[in-house]
Design a protein around this motif. Sequence first.
Motif, PDB file in Angstrom:
ATOM      1  N   LEU A 119      -8.251  50.727  31.120  1.00 31.55           N
ATOM      2  CA  LEU A 119      -8.386  52.176  30.973  1.00 31.55           C
ATOM      3  C   LEU A 119      -9.059  52.529  29.646  1.00 31.55           C
ATOM      4  CD1 LEU A 119      -4.963  53.376  32.404  1.00 31.55           C
ATOM      5  CD2 LEU A 119      -7.224  53.566  33.481  1.00 31.55           C
ATOM      6  N   ASN A 159     -12.716  51.911  29.726  1.00 31.01           N
ATOM      7  CA  ASN A 159     -13.450  52.777  30.636  1.00 31.01           C
ATOM      8  C   ASN A 159     -13.315  54.257  30.274  1.00 31.01           C
ATOM      9  OD1 ASN A 159     -14.750  51.194  33.007  1.00 31.01           O
ATOM     10  ND2 ASN A 159     -12.825  50.163  32.568  1.00 31.01           N
ATOM     11  N   PHE A 209     -10.744  56.088  28.907  1.00 30.12           N
ATOM     12  CA  PHE A 209      -9.467  56.789  28.815  1.00 30.12           C
ATOM     13  C   PHE A 209      -8.896  56.541  27.424  1.00 30.12           C
ATOM     14  CE2 PHE A 209     -10.168  56.104  33.265  1.00 30.12           C
ATOM     15  CZ  PHE A 209      -9.701  57.258  33.861  1.00 30.12           C
TER      16      PHE A 209
END
Length: 75
Positions: A64, A67, A69
Amino acid sequence: GPVGYVREGLNRQDPVVRMLASELEVPLLDQKQLMGDHIELFGDICHLNEAGTEQFVDHIADFLLQNGFERPYGR
């Protein structure tokens, strides 16, 4: 179920999941590749034990973050 059936089922679903991720253009986290065949991380053929669960969750968190986040405030 029997080990052979579980493995066969997983092997059949993997290409379908990869195809869907590609078609939908969504990132795919390949836990199978990351976790490998380390039987010490599993309580049985497909369920993780505590150590396996920790590693699984760490992979998700790293994925996450990589990517786009961000960590929630205060964590």
